[in-house]
Design a protein around this motif. Structure first.
Motif, PDB file in Angstrom:
ATOM      1  N   LEU A   1      12.401   0.414 -10.984  1.00  0.00           N
ATOM      2  CA  LEU A   1      12.773   0.033  -9.624  1.00  0.00           C
ATOM      3  C   LEU A   1      12.768   1.271  -8.749  1.00  0.00           C
ATOM      4  N   ALA A   2      12.333   1.119  -7.509  1.00  0.00           N
ATOM      5  CA  ALA A   2      12.350   2.256  -6.586  1.00  0.00           C
ATOM      6  C   ALA A   2      12.471   1.758  -5.160  1.00  0.00           C
ATOM      7  N   LEU A   3      13.157   2.548  -4.365  1.00  0.00           N
ATOM      8  CA  LEU A   3      13.258   2.302  -2.926  1.00  0.00           C
ATOM      9  C   LEU A   3      12.178   3.153  -2.262  1.00  0.00           C
ATOM     10  N   GLU A   4      11.246   2.516  -1.544  1.00  0.00           N
ATOM     11  CA  GLU A   4      10.108   3.235  -0.981  1.00  0.00           C
ATOM     12  C   GLU A   4       9.742   2.669   0.381  1.00  0.00           C
ATOM     13  N   ARG A   5       8.978   3.450   1.122  1.00  0.00           N
ATOM     14  CA  ARG A   5       8.363   2.946   2.349  1.00  0.00           C
ATOM     15  C   ARG A   5       6.998   2.365   2.007  1.00  0.00           C
ATOM     16  N   ASP A   6       6.734   1.176   2.498  1.00  0.00           N
ATOM     17  CA  ASP A   6       5.447   0.537   2.259  1.00  0.00           C
ATOM     18  C   ASP A   6       4.354   1.386   2.916  1.00  0.00           C
ATOM     19  N   PRO A   7       3.342   1.808   2.159  1.00  0.00           N
ATOM     20  CA  PRO A   7       2.289   2.640   2.765  1.00  0.00           C
ATOM     21  C   PRO A   7       1.511   1.910   3.853  1.00  0.00           C
ATOM     22  N   GLY A   8       1.589   0.573   3.872  1.00  0.00           N
ATOM     23  CA  GLY A   8       0.856  -0.179   4.882  1.00  0.00           C
ATOM     24  C   GLY A   8       1.537  -0.204   6.232  1.00  0.00           C
ATOM     25  N   ASP A   9       2.796  -0.649   6.254  1.00  0.00           N
ATOM     26  CA  ASP A   9       3.489  -0.805   7.540  1.00  0.00           C
ATOM     27  C   ASP A   9       4.679   0.121   7.724  1.00  0.00           C
ATOM     28  N   GLY A  10       5.022   0.909   6.704  1.00  0.00           N
ATOM     29  CA  GLY A  10       6.118   1.868   6.824  1.00  0.00           C
ATOM     30  C   GLY A  10       7.494   1.282   6.639  1.00  0.00           C
ATOM     31  N   HIS A  11       7.599  -0.035   6.405  1.00  0.00           N
ATOM     32  CA  HIS A  11       8.905  -0.654   6.186  1.00  0.00           C
ATOM     33  C   HIS A  11       9.481  -0.222   4.833  1.00  0.00           C
ATOM     34  N   VAL A  12      10.807  -0.110   4.781  1.00  0.00           N
ATOM     35  CA  VAL A  12      11.464   0.271   3.533  1.00  0.00           C
ATOM     36  C   VAL A  12      11.577  -0.958   2.641  1.00  0.00           C
ATOM     37  N   THR A  13      11.110  -0.834   1.414  1.00  0.00           N
ATOM     38  CA  THR A  13      11.127  -1.952   0.480  1.00  0.00           C
ATOM     39  C   THR A  13      11.654  -1.512  -0.881  1.00  0.00           C
ATOM     40  N   TRP A  14      12.151  -2.485  -1.616  1.00  0.00           N
ATOM     41  CA  TRP A  14      12.376  -2.306  -3.047  1.00  0.00           C
ATOM     42  C   TRP A  14      11.061  -2.621  -3.743  1.00  0.00           C
ATOM     43  N   VAL A  15      10.703  -1.813  -4.720  1.00  0.00           N
ATOM     44  CA  VAL A  15       9.477  -2.034  -5.491  1.00  0.00           C
ATOM     45  C   VAL A  15       9.838  -2.110  -6.965  1.00  0.00           C
ATOM     46  N   ALA A  16       9.479  -3.219  -7.603  1.00  0.00           N
ATOM     47  CA  ALA A  16       9.622  -3.359  -9.052  1.00  0.00           C
ATOM     48  C   ALA A  16       8.239  -3.237  -9.670  1.00  0.00           C
ATOM     49  N   ARG A  17       8.113  -2.401 -10.678  1.00  0.00           N
ATOM     50  CA  ARG A  17       6.823  -2.186 -11.319  1.00  0.00           C
ATOM     51  C   ARG A  17       6.909  -2.494 -12.807  1.00  0.00           C
ATOM     52  N   GLY A  18       5.868  -3.147 -13.295  1.00  0.00           N
ATOM     53  CA  GLY A  18       5.693  -3.342 -14.722  1.00  0.00           C
ATOM     54  C   GLY A  18       4.461  -2.582 -15.165  1.00  0.00           C
ATOM     55  N   ARG A  19       3.953  -2.925 -16.341  1.00  0.00           N
ATOM     56  CA  ARG A  19       2.770  -2.219 -16.846  1.00  0.00           C
ATOM     57  C   ARG A  19       1.521  -2.529 -16.026  1.00  0.00           C
ATOM     58  N   ARG A  20       1.467  -3.739 -15.455  1.00  0.00           N
ATOM     59  CA  ARG A  20       0.237  -4.145 -14.773  1.00  0.00           C
ATOM     60  C   ARG A  20       0.431  -4.542 -13.316  1.00  0.00           C
ATOM     61  N   HIS A  21       1.649  -4.860 -12.919  1.00  0.00           N
ATOM     62  CA  HIS A  21       1.858  -5.412 -11.581  1.00  0.00           C
ATOM     63  C   HIS A  21       3.017  -4.686 -10.893  1.00  0.00           C
ATOM     64  N   ALA A  22       3.037  -4.834  -9.568  1.00  0.00           N
ATOM     65  CA  ALA A  22       4.151  -4.340  -8.746  1.00  0.00           C
ATOM     66  C   ALA A  22       4.510  -5.429  -7.730  1.00  0.00           C
ATOM     67  N   VAL A  23       5.803  -5.585  -7.476  1.00  0.00           N
ATOM     68  CA  VAL A  23       6.302  -6.590  -6.540  1.00  0.00           C
ATOM     69  C   VAL A  23       7.235  -5.888  -5.557  1.00  0.00           C
ATOM     70  N   ARG A  24       7.096  -6.231  -4.255  1.00  0.00           N
ATOM     71  CA  ARG A  24       7.926  -5.640  -3.207  1.00  0.00           C
ATOM     72  C   ARG A  24       8.765  -6.707  -2.526  1.00  0.00           C
ATOM     73  N   CYS A  25       9.917  -6.277  -2.015  1.00  0.00           N
ATOM     74  CA  CYS A  25      10.700  -7.133  -1.122  1.00  0.00           C
ATOM     75  C   CYS A  25      11.487  -6.238  -0.175  1.00  0.00           C
ATOM     76  N   PRO A  26      11.898  -6.759   1.003  1.00  0.00           N
ATOM     77  CA  PRO A  26      12.594  -5.926   1.981  1.00  0.00           C
ATOM     78  C   PRO A  26      13.878  -5.303   1.412  1.00  0.00           C
ATOM     79  N   ALA A  27      14.145  -4.080   1.851  1.00  0.00           N
ATOM     80  CA  ALA A  27      15.311  -3.357   1.319  1.00  0.00           C
ATOM     81  C   ALA A  27      16.453  -3.270   2.327  1.00  0.00           C
ATOM     82  N   THR A  28      16.265  -3.739   3.549  1.00  0.00           N
ATOM     83  CA  THR A  28      17.339  -3.669   4.537  1.00  0.00           C
ATOM     84  C   THR A  28      17.472  -5.031   5.220  1.00  0.00           C
TER      85      THR A  28
END
Length: 206
Positions: A179-206
């Motif tokens: 799990l990581a708190l990051e800025r989306d490289p596309g729109d700059g919004h802060v998101t939570w990112v969950a990563r597995g071996r093959r996939h990543a899923v984002r959702c809003p962090a604020t």
């Protein structure tokens, strides 16, 4: 401008700049918490240790790279801040400690402070020798802060977003989750990112 004149200007500037950290510092302590924590619980535990060095730290990293549970709690959190008053960076790791039977017994916090321009380093030496103005050193610090960016301290807790992150593509039973708190490289919004071996899923962090 001559090196001699720069040294003179630098001596004056440093008279009014006594807060900058010049030597690395490391702190290690044991904490009684002996169970996985959510991101906000870990943040609340680590922030006072950082504020002891700078009352207005700027959050730059929140991540759990191992032992992430589907509920959003983790056995290790890594967080980092920029310290404007000290012109330094702080990284703080919280991790569960286990006994010989593999049961959690306590937790360990490691706090590391690293100055932007340590004594004996190339930047500090250039200022001391008059090859660089002190104000240019301060400018390089500001450039580094901009490069690293910042994250909001009022982020949603990992336990709040876990159902959205782990309810679809990612399978906690099969994936090595992080799990990581990051800025989306596309729109700059802060998101939570969950990563597995093959996939990543984002959702809003604020």
């Amino acid at each position: 401008m001559s090196d001699t004149l720069r040294r003179w200007y630098n001596r004056i500037d440093r008279l009014f700049d006594r807060g900058a950290l010049e030597e690395p510092r490391d702190e290690v302590r044991e904490e009684p918490a002996a169970e996985p924590l959510s991101a906000r619980d870990a943040f609340a535990l680590l922030l006072p240790l950082v504020r002891a060095h700078d009352r207005r730290p700027v959050l730059t990293q929140v991540a759990a790279s191992e032992s992430v549970e589907p509920c959003g709690r983790a056995s290790r959190w890594e967080m980092a801040w920029a310290l404007p008053r000290c012109r330094a960076f702080a990284s703080a790791d919280w991790a569960l400690q286990h006994d010989v039977a593999g049961e959690p017994r306590s937790s360990r916090v490691e706090l590391r402070l690293r100055p932007h321009a340590p004594a004996g380093g190339s930047l500090r030496q250039a200022v001391d020798e008059g090859r660089l103005l002190h104000r240019q050193l301060v400018g390089s610090w500001r450039d580094e802060m901009r490069r690293r960016g910042s994250l909001p301290a009022d982020f949603r807790d990992s336990t709040e977003v876990a159902p959205r992150l782990f309810g679809g593509v990612l399978d906690p039973a099969d994936d090595e989750l992080s799990l990581a708190l990051e800025r989306d490289p596309g729109d700059g919004h802060v998101t939570w990112v969950a990563r597995g071996r093959r996939h990543a899923v984002r959702c809003p962090a604020t």
